[in-house]
Design a protein around this motif. Structure first.
Motif, PDB file in Angstrom:
ATOM      1  N   TYR A 139       0.842  -1.194   0.000  1.00 25.97           N
ATOM      2  CA  TYR A 139       0.000   0.000   0.000  1.00 25.97           C
ATOM      3  C   TYR A 139       0.877   1.243   0.000  1.00 25.97           C
ATOM      4  O   TYR A 139       1.981   1.229   0.537  1.00 25.97           O
ATOM      5  CB  TYR A 139      -0.879   0.033   1.251  1.00 25.97           C
ATOM      6  N   CYS A 140       0.337   2.305  -0.567  1.00 22.45           N
ATOM      7  CA  CYS A 140       1.034   3.587  -0.542  1.00 22.45           C
ATOM      8  C   CYS A 140       0.857   4.198   0.844  1.00 22.45           C
ATOM      9  O   CYS A 140      -0.260   4.270   1.357  1.00 22.45           O
ATOM     10  CB  CYS A 140       0.453   4.505  -1.611  1.00 22.45           C
ATOM     11  N   ASP A 141       1.951   4.621   1.462  1.00 22.01           N
ATOM     12  CA  ASP A 141       1.881   5.171   2.811  1.00 22.01           C
ATOM     13  C   ASP A 141       1.381   6.613   2.852  1.00 22.01           C
ATOM     14  O   ASP A 141       1.304   7.206   3.919  1.00 22.01           O
ATOM     15  CB  ASP A 141       3.245   5.047   3.496  1.00 22.01           C
ATOM     16  N   ALA A 142       1.032   7.161   1.705  1.00 16.02           N
ATOM     17  CA  ALA A 142       0.389   8.479   1.702  1.00 16.02           C
ATOM     18  C   ALA A 142      -1.100   8.324   1.437  1.00 16.02           C
ATOM     19  O   ALA A 142      -1.927   8.706   2.248  1.00 16.02           O
ATOM     20  CB  ALA A 142       1.017   9.384   0.653  1.00 16.02           C
ATOM     21  N   CYS A 143      -1.457   7.710   0.305  1.00 15.66           N
ATOM     22  CA  CYS A 143      -2.872   7.676  -0.076  1.00 15.66           C
ATOM     23  C   CYS A 143      -3.548   6.375   0.321  1.00 15.66           C
ATOM     24  O   CYS A 143      -4.772   6.285   0.289  1.00 15.66           O
ATOM     25  CB  CYS A 143      -3.034   7.936  -1.574  1.00 15.66           C
ATOM     26  N   GLY A 144      -2.796   5.347   0.701  1.00 20.04           N
ATOM     27  CA  GLY A 144      -3.390   4.103   1.158  1.00 20.04           C
ATOM     28  C   GLY A 144      -3.856   3.185   0.042  1.00 20.04           C
ATOM     29  O   GLY A 144      -4.357   2.093   0.301  1.00 20.04           O
TER      30      GLY A 144
ATOM     31  N   PHE B  91       5.666   4.581  -1.661  1.00 16.52           N
ATOM     32  CA  PHE B  91       4.897   5.710  -2.186  1.00 16.52           C
ATOM     33  C   PHE B  91       4.719   5.570  -3.688  1.00 16.52           C
ATOM     34  O   PHE B  91       5.638   5.143  -4.381  1.00 16.52           O
ATOM     35  CB  PHE B  91       5.621   7.043  -1.942  1.00 16.52           C
ATOM     36  N   HIS B  92       3.534   5.943  -4.182  1.00 14.64           N
ATOM     37  CA  HIS B  92       3.376   6.112  -5.625  1.00 14.64           C
ATOM     38  C   HIS B  92       4.282   7.269  -6.062  1.00 14.64           C
ATOM     39  O   HIS B  92       4.469   8.215  -5.291  1.00 14.64           O
ATOM     40  CB  HIS B  92       1.929   6.498  -5.968  1.00 14.64           C
ATOM     41  N   PRO B  93       4.770   7.228  -7.300  1.00 17.01           N
ATOM     42  CA  PRO B  93       5.632   8.332  -7.752  1.00 17.01           C
ATOM     43  C   PRO B  93       4.987   9.711  -7.591  1.00 17.01           C
ATOM     44  O   PRO B  93       5.659  10.663  -7.196  1.00 17.01           O
ATOM     45  CB  PRO B  93       5.886   7.995  -9.221  1.00 17.01           C
ATOM     46  N   CYS B  94       3.688   9.845  -7.859  1.00 18.86           N
ATOM     47  CA  CYS B  94       3.048  11.159  -7.689  1.00 18.86           C
ATOM     48  C   CYS B  94       2.901  11.517  -6.211  1.00 18.86           C
ATOM     49  O   CYS B  94       2.992  12.684  -5.836  1.00 18.86           O
ATOM     50  CB  CYS B  94       1.678  11.192  -8.358  1.00 18.86           C
ATOM     51  N   CYS B  95       2.668  10.515  -5.372  1.00 24.95           N
ATOM     52  CA  CYS B  95       2.461  10.771  -3.944  1.00 24.95           C
ATOM     53  C   CYS B  95       3.743  11.218  -3.242  1.00 24.95           C
ATOM     54  O   CYS B  95       3.688  11.724  -2.124  1.00 24.95           O
ATOM     55  CB  CYS B  95       1.883   9.532  -3.266  1.00 24.95           C
ATOM     56  N   VAL B  96       4.882  11.024  -3.895  1.00 28.60           N
ATOM     57  CA  VAL B  96       6.152  11.507  -3.344  1.00 28.60           C
ATOM     58  C   VAL B  96       6.126  13.032  -3.234  1.00 28.60           C
ATOM     59  O   VAL B  96       6.769  13.624  -2.383  1.00 28.60           O
ATOM     60  CB  VAL B  96       7.333  11.019  -4.230  1.00 28.60           C
TER      61      VAL B  96
HETATM   62 ZN   LIG Z   1      -0.251   7.007  -3.263  1.00 27.02          ZN
END
Ligand SMILES: [Zn+2]
Ligand SMILES: [Zn+2]
Ligand SMILES: [Zn+2]
Ligand SMILES: [Zn+2]
Length: 247
Positions: free
Chosen positions: A82-87, A104-109
């Motif tokens: 899971y992405c630790d920003a958006c889940g 993290f997803h690349p955009c969520c970075v």
């Molecule tokens: Zn994300």
């Protein structure tokens, strides 16, 4: 200046070209949604976010300043990620920290701890949101997800999951509420969501039909988050029309 066309290792057959299309797309790198300009191969219908086209490895994240993240073209570690920003699930390109087991997803970075709108700040909650998210009405996204939420610092605090912003926009793209504006409103996205929170559904104050202060702030925050999460380098003008579930 970023190049207008270039080969990418994930699509070695043809060069990808920087195109400005005011349409939603699914990124073939990270498998997340996107909106607006992107790198694209028209022949193969292959799209990449700018963040997925030019990863910076290693990199850091504003949420975990002491950690270092490396870019990978597929999920790392064991089990579902899971992405630790958006889940949301990690299904493709990812930034991963092995030591702390973070993804993290690349955009969520590109998400930051604080989004400032005038004197109001939206801050990332360190733990779970202390109150319900004004979109999904839940504190947690789910047992195993680690998605973060933003809290406003204005009088009545509002909480909003990062994942719920993505959800709001994804629901709209299905309903085709994305629309390219005309003239100076080129980069326009219309959000029409039904929200359970009555406070949020009040688009306009009762007096004179002027938008309330909260709404002006909410529009800027949603625009900022949309631009980051959907890999759009130019701020999206969002026309937010949130409708109450039970009018
Ligand atoms: Zn994300
Ligand atoms: Zn991507
Ligand atoms: Zn191609
Ligand atoms: Zn939520």
């Amino acid at each position: 200046m970023t190049p207008t066309r270039q080969l990418h290792p994930s699509h070695p057959k043809h060069e990808l070209e920087w195109v400005n299309r005011q349409k939603s797309y699914k990124c073939d790198g990270c498998k997340e949604g996107g909106f607006g300009p992107r790198y694209r191969c028209d022949r193969c219908d292959y799209d990449l976010h700018e963040a997925c086209m030019f990863p910076k490895s290693p990199t850091t994240h504003d949420f975990f300043k002491e950690r270092s993240f490396k870019f990978f073209d597929r999920p790392q570690g064991n089990g579902e990620r899971y992405c630790d920003a958006c889940g949301r699930d990690i299904e493709g390109f990812v930034y991963h920290c092995k030591e702390a087991n973070l993804d993290f997803h690349p955009c969520c970075v590109n998400l930051t701890r604080v989004i400032k709108v005038g004197v109001t700040e939206f801050r990332i909650c360190e733990e779970e949101a202390p109150s319900k998210c004004c979109y999904c009405e839940k504190k947690n996204l789910g047992k195993d997800t680690k998605g973060r939420s933003y809290a406003s610092t204005c009088e009545n605090s509002y909480y909003l999951h990062v994942a719920c912003v993505t959800k709001m926009i994804a629901e709209n793209s299905k309903k085709d509420y994305f629309r390219s504006g005309d003239g100076d409103n080129e980069n326009c996205l219309v959000l029409k969501n039904r929200v359970p929170d009555r406070r949020l559904s009040l688009n306009r104050s009762s007096k004179g039909g002027k938008k309330s202060r909260f709404w002006k702030i909410a529009e800027i925050v949603l625009s900022t988050l949309t631009a980051i999460l959907f890999g759009n380098p130019t701020p999206v003008i969002i026309n937010v029309l949130l409708l109450a579930l039970n009018p």
